[in-house]
Design a protein around this motif. Structure first.
Motif, PDB file in Angstrom:
ATOM      1  N   UNK A   1      -5.934  -1.115  10.350  1.00  0.00           N
ATOM      2  CA  UNK A   1      -4.679  -1.544  10.970  1.00  0.00           C
ATOM      3  C   UNK A   1      -4.860  -2.891  11.668  1.00  0.00           C
ATOM      4  N   UNK A   2      -5.994  -3.073  12.373  1.00  0.00           N
ATOM      5  CA  UNK A   2      -6.256  -4.355  13.046  1.00  0.00           C
ATOM      6  C   UNK A   2      -6.440  -5.476  12.025  1.00  0.00           C
ATOM      7  N   UNK A   3      -7.117  -5.169  10.929  1.00  0.00           N
ATOM      8  CA  UNK A   3      -7.337  -6.165   9.889  1.00  0.00           C
ATOM      9  C   UNK A   3      -6.024  -6.587   9.251  1.00  0.00           C
ATOM     10  N   UNK A   4      -5.137  -5.628   9.015  1.00  0.00           N
ATOM     11  CA  UNK A   4      -3.821  -5.937   8.441  1.00  0.00           C
ATOM     12  C   UNK A   4      -3.030  -6.815   9.404  1.00  0.00           C
ATOM     13  N   UNK A   5      -3.071  -6.496  10.690  1.00  0.00           N
ATOM     14  CA  UNK A   5      -2.334  -7.277  11.681  1.00  0.00           C
ATOM     15  C   UNK A   5      -2.889  -8.698  11.782  1.00  0.00           C
ATOM     16  N   UNK A   6      -4.208  -8.849  11.719  1.00  0.00           N
ATOM     17  CA  UNK A   6      -4.830 -10.166  11.855  1.00  0.00           C
ATOM     18  C   UNK A   6      -4.702 -11.033  10.597  1.00  0.00           C
ATOM     19  N   UNK A   7      -4.502 -10.398   9.459  1.00  0.00           N
ATOM     20  CA  UNK A   7      -4.497 -11.131   8.185  1.00  0.00           C
ATOM     21  C   UNK A   7      -3.194 -10.926   7.406  1.00  0.00           C
ATOM     22  N   UNK A   8      -2.081 -10.992   8.083  1.00  0.00           N
ATOM     23  CA  UNK A   8      -0.784 -10.791   7.438  1.00  0.00           C
ATOM     24  C   UNK A   8      -0.500 -11.879   6.393  1.00  0.00           C
ATOM     25  N   UNK A   9      -0.918 -13.107   6.671  1.00  0.00           N
ATOM     26  CA  UNK A   9      -0.708 -14.195   5.706  1.00  0.00           C
ATOM     27  C   UNK A   9      -1.444 -13.916   4.402  1.00  0.00           C
ATOM     28  N   UNK A  10      -2.686 -13.472   4.504  1.00  0.00           N
ATOM     29  CA  UNK A  10      -3.469 -13.160   3.311  1.00  0.00           C
ATOM     30  C   UNK A  10      -2.845 -12.020   2.517  1.00  0.00           C
ATOM     31  N   UNK A  11      -2.296 -11.037   3.218  1.00  0.00           N
ATOM     32  CA  UNK A  11      -1.654  -9.910   2.534  1.00  0.00           C
ATOM     33  C   UNK A  11      -0.419 -10.379   1.780  1.00  0.00           C
ATOM     34  N   UNK A  12       0.389 -11.222   2.416  1.00  0.00           N
ATOM     35  CA  UNK A  12       1.584 -11.736   1.747  1.00  0.00           C
ATOM     36  C   UNK A  12       1.213 -12.603   0.552  1.00  0.00           C
ATOM     37  N   UNK A  13       0.164 -13.423   0.688  1.00  0.00           N
ATOM     38  CA  UNK A  13      -0.287 -14.239  -0.430  1.00  0.00           C
ATOM     39  C   UNK A  13      -0.847 -13.372  -1.558  1.00  0.00           C
ATOM     40  N   UNK A  14      -1.487 -12.265  -1.212  1.00  0.00           N
ATOM     41  CA  UNK A  14      -1.990 -11.342  -2.231  1.00  0.00           C
ATOM     42  C   UNK A  14      -0.839 -10.718  -3.016  1.00  0.00           C
ATOM     43  N   UNK A  15       0.196 -10.291  -2.310  1.00  0.00           N
ATOM     44  CA  UNK A  15       1.367  -9.708  -2.979  1.00  0.00           C
ATOM     45  C   UNK A  15       2.024 -10.757  -3.870  1.00  0.00           C
ATOM     46  N   UNK A  16       2.172 -11.982  -3.367  1.00  0.00           N
ATOM     47  CA  UNK A  16       2.751 -13.072  -4.155  1.00  0.00           C
ATOM     48  C   UNK A  16       1.905 -13.343  -5.396  1.00  0.00           C
ATOM     49  N   UNK A  17       0.585 -13.399  -5.217  1.00  0.00           N
ATOM     50  CA  UNK A  17      -0.303 -13.623  -6.356  1.00  0.00           C
ATOM     51  C   UNK A  17      -0.205 -12.526  -7.393  1.00  0.00           C
ATOM     52  N   UNK A  18      -0.110 -11.278  -6.948  1.00  0.00           N
ATOM     53  CA  UNK A  18       0.023 -10.162  -7.893  1.00  0.00           C
ATOM     54  C   UNK A  18       1.342 -10.230  -8.662  1.00  0.00           C
ATOM     55  N   UNK A  19       2.410 -10.603  -7.977  1.00  0.00           N
ATOM     56  CA  UNK A  19       3.706 -10.752  -8.654  1.00  0.00           C
ATOM     57  C   UNK A  19       3.625 -11.850  -9.700  1.00  0.00           C
ATOM     58  N   UNK A  20       2.970 -12.956  -9.359  1.00  0.00           N
ATOM     59  CA  UNK A  20       2.825 -14.059 -10.317  1.00  0.00           C
ATOM     60  C   UNK A  20       1.967 -13.643 -11.514  1.00  0.00           C
TER      61      UNK A  20
END
Length: 148
Positions: free
Chosen positions: A26-45
């Motif tokens: 949970x702490x990692x997700x909160x600290x790295x929200x940008x990376x998570x969004x970029x990962x989702x964007x990359x997967x969609x692409x």
């Protein structure tokens, strides 16, 4: 390739932050929200590009155009007369020279061709884009002159 690189980089940052720094998920997700969004964007692409690639692979294999596929021009009862089999279609696509375009090439300075009559035989009225005032079009054999 860039979408795959982006996704792998962001996933590795998340995994490293969890394993190396002993952070909770949970702490990692909160600290790295940008990376998570970029990962989702990359997967969609990645998925979108894969589906586009698959569509074109199948189109080339059947020697069909996008228009023919979308309009369902050919079927089992009406086979494609240009289809020579998968291997010959790919050989033709990869090795055959590109035919010359049938569209007339225009220089940057040459005017676009203007046709003098509308398809239904009615006169065509030109209006000024800025103020909507009517304009006249004089068509000669060699040039067209627009008068306001």
């Amino acid at each position: 390739i860039l979408a795959l690189l982006l996704t792998c980089t962001c996933v590795s940052i998340l995994v490293l932050s969890i394993t190396q720094y002993n952070q909770e998920l949970v702490d990692s997700i909160r600290d790295h929200m940008t990376e998570i969004l970029l990962t989702v964007y990359g997967l969609i692409m990645i998925v979108s590009l894969f589906l586009l690639w698959q569509f074109h692979v199948r189109a080339i294999a059947g020697n069909r155009t996008t228009n023919e596929i979308l309009k369902r021009v050919y079927s089992r009862n009406n086979p494609n007369p240009h289809d020579k089999g998968c291997l010959k279609n790919y050989a033709s696509f990869c090795c055959k020279p590109v035919p010359k375009s049938k569209v007339a090439e225009l220089d940057d300075d040459s005017p676009l061709p203007i046709r003098g009559r509308s398809t239904n035989g009615l006169d065509v009225r030109l209006l000024d884009v800025e103020d909507g005032s009517p304009m006249e079009l004089d068509i000669d054999e060699n040039e067209a002159i627009i008068r306001t």
